[in-house]
Design a protein around this motif. Structure first.
Motif, PDB file in Angstrom:
ATOM      1  N   ARG A  15       0.830  -1.218   0.000  1.00  0.00           N
ATOM      2  CA  ARG A  15       0.000   0.000   0.000  1.00  0.00           C
ATOM      3  C   ARG A  15       0.855   1.255   0.000  1.00  0.00           C
ATOM      4  O   ARG A  15       0.527   2.251  -0.652  1.00  0.00           O
ATOM      5  N   LEU A  18       2.134   1.673  -3.489  1.00  0.00           N
ATOM      6  CA  LEU A  18       1.054   2.129  -4.369  1.00  0.00           C
ATOM      7  C   LEU A  18       0.773   3.614  -4.157  1.00  0.00           C
ATOM      8  O   LEU A  18       0.585   4.368  -5.125  1.00  0.00           O
ATOM      9  N   ALA A  37       4.771   1.175  -8.673  1.00  0.00           N
ATOM     10  CA  ALA A  37       3.613   0.329  -8.987  1.00  0.00           C
ATOM     11  C   ALA A  37       4.038  -1.118  -9.162  1.00  0.00           C
ATOM     12  O   ALA A  37       3.351  -2.040  -8.703  1.00  0.00           O
ATOM     13  N   ALA A  40       4.604  -2.602  -5.735  1.00  0.00           N
ATOM     14  CA  ALA A  40       3.337  -2.887  -5.065  1.00  0.00           C
ATOM     15  C   ALA A  40       2.709  -4.163  -5.607  1.00  0.00           C
ATOM     16  O   ALA A  40       2.228  -5.009  -4.842  1.00  0.00           O
ATOM     17  N   ILE A  47      -3.414  -6.123  -4.403  1.00  0.00           N
ATOM     18  CA  ILE A  47      -3.241  -4.742  -4.872  1.00  0.00           C
ATOM     19  C   ILE A  47      -2.861  -4.703  -6.344  1.00  0.00           C
ATOM     20  O   ILE A  47      -2.891  -3.657  -6.979  1.00  0.00           O
ATOM     21  N   GLU A  50      -4.873  -2.510  -8.956  1.00  0.00           N
ATOM     22  CA  GLU A  50      -4.667  -1.070  -8.825  1.00  0.00           C
ATOM     23  C   GLU A  50      -3.281  -0.669  -9.311  1.00  0.00           C
ATOM     24  O   GLU A  50      -3.110   0.363  -9.955  1.00  0.00           O
ATOM     25  N   ALA A  51      -2.294  -1.500  -9.010  1.00  0.00           N
ATOM     26  CA  ALA A  51      -0.932  -1.207  -9.450  1.00  0.00           C
ATOM     27  C   ALA A  51      -0.843  -1.252 -10.976  1.00  0.00           C
ATOM     28  O   ALA A  51      -0.172  -0.418 -11.592  1.00  0.00           O
TER      29      ALA A  51
END
Length: 69
Positions: A15, A18, A37, A40, A47, A50-51
């Motif tokens: 996190r 990220l 990214a 992460a 995650i 999102e990365a």
């Protein structure tokens, strides 16, 4: 040490990476954002989507900047 405690540390670090990726992206620092990214995504599978989104945004910004030159 419990396995879950170690996994919590990895998730927290993911996190953090990220968040740094998003901050770098906002500043236009695409290479640094992409590196964070990637870190992460490597640290926490949850995650990863999102990365990958941040990574795609880096690539798109680079393409747009290249097309404008």
């Amino acid at each position: 040490m419990l396995a879950s405690a170690g996994m919590g540390l990895a998730a927290d670090r993911a996190r953090l990476h990220l968040g740094r990726a998003v901050a770098f992206l906002d500043q236009g620092m695409l290479r640094e954002s992409l590196t964070e990214a990637n870190s992460a995504a490597y640290l926490d599978r949850a995650i990863r989507p999102e990365a990958l989104l941040v990574a795609r945004m880096c690539v798109l910004r680079e393409l747009v900047a290249g097309a404008g030159s």
